[in-house]
Design a protein around this motif. Structure first.
Motif, PDB file in Angstrom:
ATOM      1  N   MET A  73       0.636  -1.239  -0.026  1.00 14.95           N
ATOM      2  CA  MET A  73      -0.095   0.113   0.037  1.00 14.95           C
ATOM      3  C   MET A  73       0.737   1.269   0.012  1.00 14.95           C
ATOM      4  SD  MET A  73      -1.024  -0.078   3.962  1.00 14.95           S
ATOM      5  CE  MET A  73      -1.954   1.486   3.823  1.00 14.95           C
ATOM      6  N   CYS A  74       0.195   2.385  -0.415  1.00 14.82           N
ATOM      7  CA  CYS A  74       0.973   3.709  -0.172  1.00 14.82           C
ATOM      8  C   CYS A  74       0.799   4.134   1.217  1.00 14.82           C
ATOM      9  CB  CYS A  74       0.413   4.579  -1.354  1.00 14.82           C
ATOM     10  SG  CYS A  74       1.045   4.187  -3.038  1.00 14.82           S
ATOM     11  N   ASN A  75       1.473   4.459   1.996  1.00 16.75           N
ATOM     12  CA  ASN A  75       1.521   5.269   3.110  1.00 16.75           C
ATOM     13  C   ASN A  75       1.557   6.742   2.798  1.00 16.75           C
ATOM     14  OD1 ASN A  75       2.363   6.402   5.719  1.00 16.75           O
ATOM     15  ND2 ASN A  75       2.848   4.466   6.428  1.00 16.75           N
ATOM     16  N   LYS A  76       0.640   7.379   3.444  1.00 17.60           N
ATOM     17  CA  LYS A  76       0.442   8.779   3.032  1.00 17.60           C
ATOM     18  C   LYS A  76       1.445   9.572   3.610  1.00 17.60           C
ATOM     19  CE  LYS A  76      -4.538   8.428   2.987  1.00 17.60           C
ATOM     20  NZ  LYS A  76      -4.671   6.954   3.153  1.00 17.60           N
ATOM     21  N   GLY A  77       2.328   8.843   4.657  1.00 19.53           N
ATOM     22  CA  GLY A  77       3.483  10.113   5.117  1.00 19.53           C
ATOM     23  C   GLY A  77       3.061  10.765   6.123  1.00 19.53           C
ATOM     24  N   SER A  78       2.437  12.180   5.888  1.00 25.44           N
ATOM     25  CA  SER A  78       1.835  12.609   6.787  1.00 25.44           C
ATOM     26  C   SER A  78       0.356  12.760   6.599  1.00 25.44           C
ATOM     27  CB  SER A  78       2.405  14.264   6.822  1.00 25.44           C
ATOM     28  OG  SER A  78       1.480  15.012   7.562  1.00 25.44           O
ATOM     29  N   ILE A  79      -0.370  11.941   7.945  1.00 28.46           N
ATOM     30  CA  ILE A  79      -1.725  12.187   7.789  1.00 28.46           C
ATOM     31  C   ILE A  79      -2.293  13.606   7.765  1.00 28.46           C
ATOM     32  CG2 ILE A  79      -3.801  11.367   9.172  1.00 28.46           C
ATOM     33  CD1 ILE A  79      -2.419   9.176   7.567  1.00 28.46           C
ATOM     34  N   THR A  80      -1.647  14.533   8.581  1.00 32.97           N
ATOM     35  CA  THR A  80      -1.899  15.999   8.793  1.00 32.97           C
ATOM     36  C   THR A  80      -2.047  16.550   7.620  1.00 32.97           C
ATOM     37  OG1 THR A  80      -1.045  15.940  11.068  1.00 32.97           O
ATOM     38  CG2 THR A  80      -1.651  18.038  10.171  1.00 32.97           C
ATOM     39  N   ALA A  81      -0.885  16.274   6.673  1.00 33.23           N
ATOM     40  CA  ALA A  81      -0.864  16.950   5.206  1.00 33.23           C
ATOM     41  C   ALA A  81      -2.116  16.674   4.408  1.00 33.23           C
ATOM     42  CB  ALA A  81       0.538  16.840   4.819  1.00 33.23           C
ATOM     43  N   PHE A  82      -2.277  15.038   4.529  1.00 36.69           N
ATOM     44  CA  PHE A  82      -3.276  14.591   3.675  1.00 36.69           C
ATOM     45  C   PHE A  82      -4.884  15.308   4.008  1.00 36.69           C
ATOM     46  CE2 PHE A  82      -6.596  11.320   3.737  1.00 36.69           C
ATOM     47  CZ  PHE A  82      -6.880  11.177   2.241  1.00 36.69           C
ATOM     48  N   TYR A  83      -5.044  15.382   5.297  1.00 36.60           N
ATOM     49  CA  TYR A  83      -6.346  16.113   5.749  1.00 36.60           C
ATOM     50  C   TYR A  83      -6.370  17.466   5.443  1.00 36.60           C
ATOM     51  CZ  TYR A  83      -8.331  11.518   7.226  1.00 36.60           C
ATOM     52  OH  TYR A  83      -8.662  10.138   7.514  1.00 36.60           O
ATOM     53  N   CYS A  84      -5.263  18.046   5.374  1.00 34.48           N
ATOM     54  CA  CYS A  84      -5.371  19.476   4.908  1.00 34.48           C
ATOM     55  C   CYS A  84      -5.636  19.608   3.497  1.00 34.48           C
ATOM     56  CB  CYS A  84      -3.812  20.224   5.117  1.00 34.48           C
ATOM     57  SG  CYS A  84      -3.311  20.411   7.047  1.00 34.48           S
ATOM     58  N   VAL A  85      -5.131  18.766   2.722  1.00 36.09           N
ATOM     59  CA  VAL A  85      -5.376  18.778   1.428  1.00 36.09           C
ATOM     60  C   VAL A  85      -6.918  18.472   0.976  1.00 36.09           C
ATOM     61  CG1 VAL A  85      -5.276  17.409  -0.966  1.00 36.09           C
ATOM     62  CG2 VAL A  85      -3.202  18.269   0.392  1.00 36.09           C
ATOM     63  N   LEU A  86      -7.364  17.590   1.714  1.00 33.40           N
ATOM     64  CA  LEU A  86      -8.715  17.141   1.605  1.00 33.40           C
ATOM     65  C   LEU A  86      -9.568  18.128   2.331  1.00 33.40           C
ATOM     66  CD1 LEU A  86     -10.167  14.627   0.365  1.00 33.40           C
ATOM     67  CD2 LEU A  86     -10.164  13.445   2.908  1.00 33.40           C
ATOM     68  N   GLY A  87      -9.283  18.771   3.451  1.00 27.83           N
ATOM     69  CA  GLY A  87      -9.971  19.834   4.363  1.00 27.83           C
ATOM     70  C   GLY A  87      -9.983  21.034   3.335  1.00 27.83           C
ATOM     71  N   TYR A  88      -8.954  21.283   2.654  1.00 27.43           N
ATOM     72  CA  TYR A  88      -8.966  22.666   1.794  1.00 27.43           C
ATOM     73  C   TYR A  88      -9.771  22.368   0.592  1.00 27.43           C
ATOM     74  CZ  TYR A  88      -7.532  26.392  -1.405  1.00 27.43           C
ATOM     75  OH  TYR A  88      -7.539  27.240  -2.341  1.00 27.43           O
ATOM     76  N   LEU A  89      -9.892  21.087  -0.058  1.00 28.91           N
ATOM     77  CA  LEU A  89     -10.853  20.826  -0.956  1.00 28.91           C
ATOM     78  C   LEU A  89     -12.307  20.953  -0.763  1.00 28.91           C
ATOM     79  CD1 LEU A  89     -10.880  20.041  -4.051  1.00 28.91           C
ATOM     80  CD2 LEU A  89     -10.628  17.520  -3.127  1.00 28.91           C
ATOM     81  N   GLY A  90     -12.454  20.450   0.545  1.00 22.74           N
ATOM     82  CA  GLY A  90     -14.014  20.405   1.133  1.00 22.74           C
ATOM     83  C   GLY A  90     -14.312  21.994   1.522  1.00 22.74           C
ATOM     84  N   PHE A  91     -13.325  22.637   1.996  1.00 21.20           N
ATOM     85  CA  PHE A  91     -13.747  24.016   1.979  1.00 21.20           C
ATOM     86  C   PHE A  91     -14.282  24.716   0.736  1.00 21.20           C
ATOM     87  CE2 PHE A  91     -12.170  28.515   2.140  1.00 21.20           C
ATOM     88  CZ  PHE A  91     -12.856  29.145   2.857  1.00 21.20           C
ATOM     89  N   LEU A  92     -13.232  24.293  -0.318  1.00 20.03           N
ATOM     90  CA  LEU A  92     -13.765  25.168  -1.427  1.00 20.03           C
ATOM     91  C   LEU A  92     -15.248  24.574  -1.949  1.00 20.03           C
ATOM     92  CD1 LEU A  92     -10.380  25.194  -3.660  1.00 20.03           C
ATOM     93  CD2 LEU A  92     -11.608  27.181  -2.775  1.00 20.03           C
ATOM     94  N   ALA A  93     -15.417  23.293  -1.788  1.00 18.50           N
ATOM     95  CA  ALA A  93     -16.420  22.668  -2.294  1.00 18.50           C
ATOM     96  C   ALA A  93     -17.868  23.179  -1.574  1.00 18.50           C
ATOM     97  CB  ALA A  93     -16.599  21.235  -2.183  1.00 18.50           C
ATOM     98  N   LEU A  94     -17.557  23.597  -0.206  1.00 15.21           N
ATOM     99  CA  LEU A  94     -18.715  24.164   0.618  1.00 15.21           C
ATOM    100  C   LEU A  94     -18.851  25.440   0.252  1.00 15.21           C
ATOM    101  CD1 LEU A  94     -20.636  23.495   2.933  1.00 15.21           C
ATOM    102  CD2 LEU A  94     -18.772  24.348   4.416  1.00 15.21           C
ATOM    103  N   GLY A  95     -17.839  26.124  -0.044  1.00 12.95           N
ATOM    104  CA  GLY A  95     -17.872  27.648  -0.494  1.00 12.95           C
ATOM    105  C   GLY A  95     -18.654  27.869  -2.038  1.00 12.95           C
TER     106      GLY A  95
END
Length: 362
Positions: free
Chosen positions: A247-269
């Protein structure tokens, strides 16, 4: 009762062939079990206990079981170690083949939709609501579908990095385009009222600047991710006892959720702005379609998080691939399917005459 001579014969036989007397307290432990001494009892008293789940014993009366290596697992009798099956979402698997086929089908459908829009680029429905952004959105949806293929096949360092970065960037571009299209709808309505400010903003294409700004922010987040703790290939030997999960380890889980969270913020906006503009009295107003598309997009990714964390192995990857395809298909279907329907099946509604009649009716 044996005679005296028979007893003498038996004693002579034992003298010629001496044997070690067996313990009358405990029987021998067969392979797959280990001897556990009973405290407070004689040395010859012990019990036979089955080896733990990940251990084996391949000899009789083993005092201790042996743990199998991480790449192996014990057989059902726990007498020897067997090699674990290497597992990942492969193109040859039924699940991998299905996901890849869906991605290619949606890619072709998007390309066909783009061809239809290019061919009918001079018609009112294509020109409405910023024609250039419609073309850019269709083009951005092509890599959205194709990026799902990076999650299928044997993982390596390059694909692990490209999976996350490509996913984050192409979806950020797509969602920011929808945000720009929604802002354009609002500016177009405001420009109909007296005043030059809104008209100047509409003509200057100020709403289009949302796309590079939003994309640049996501690029910075991805750059920090790759610079600090980038994704890498990992082996999970614990989730499934008989399988070795590549499998692919995401490395930084925090960074992964920052990318996903920013995408969610844009989508919500985008959803909020589109929802506020849904009832504006503009001909060919696509704000309703943009609202529904972002509702589908947000629903998919809100559902993704709990489902993703409740699955294991290749099914985790399959959940993410399905979410990518479902959210991309939601954008394609909600925004462009109604327009393609009018262009191909109801051309009478795609004319300036119909446009005037619609305005007169309103």
């Amino acid at each position: 009762m044996p005679t005296f001579s028979a007893q003498v014969g038996t004693l002579l036989e034992l003298y010629k062939n001496p044997q070690t007397p067996e313990s009358v307290w405990s029987q021998s432990c067969v392979p797959g079990f280990q001897k556990i001494r009973q405290e407070g009892r004689p040395v010859c008293c012990f019990i036979c206990v089955s080896c733990p789940e990940s251990d084996i014993s391949n000899q009789t009366n083993a005092k201790q079981c042996i743990q199998c290596p991480a790449q192996e697992y014990p057989n059902s009798e726990r007498t020897r170690c067997l090699s674990k099956h290497v597992m990942f979402l492969d193109f040859d698997d039924a699940l991998g083949t299905t996901m890849a086929s869906m991605a290619l089908c949606f890619f072709v459908i998007t390309a066909v939709a783009l061809g239809i829009f290019v061919k009918h680029r001079d018609t009112p429905i294509v020109k409405a609501n910023n024609q250039a952004l419609s073309f850019i959105l269709l083009i951005s949806l092509l890599p959205c579908f194709l990026c799902s293929l990076l999650f299928i096949g044997h993982p390596n360092t390059a694909t692990c990095v490209l999976q996350q970065v490509t996913f984050g960037l192409v979806f950020t571009v797509a969602v920011s385009i929808i945000l720009a299209k929604t802002i354009t709808v609002i500016l177009a309505f405001k420009a109909m009222k007296p005043g030059r400010k809104m008209r100047c903003l509409l003509v200057s294409g100020a709403s289009n600047s949302v796309i590079p700004i939003c994309s640049l922010i996501q690029m910075i987040i991805c750059g920090i991710w790759l610079g600090t703790s980038p994704p890498f290939v990992d082996v999970d030997s614990h989730s499934e006892p008989r399988n070795l999960i590549i499998m692919c380890n995401k490395g930084s889980i925090t960074a992964f959720y920052c990318v996903l969270g920013y995408l969610g913020f844009l989508a919500l906006g985008s959803f909020t702005v589109a929802f506020l503009a849904r009832n504006l009295p503009d001909t060919f107003n696509e704000a309703k379609f943009l609202t529904f598309s972002m509702l589908v997009f947000c629903s998919v990714w809100v559902t993704f998080v709990p489902v993703y964390h409740s699955t294991k192995g290749k099914f985790m990857v399959a959940v993410k691939v399905f979410s990518i395809l479902a959210s991309s298909a939601g954008l394609l279907g909600c925004i462009f399917a109604p327009k393609c329907y009018i262009i191909l099946l109801r051309p009478d509604k795609n004319s300036w005459k119909a446009l005037k009649n619609r305005r007169g009716f309103k």
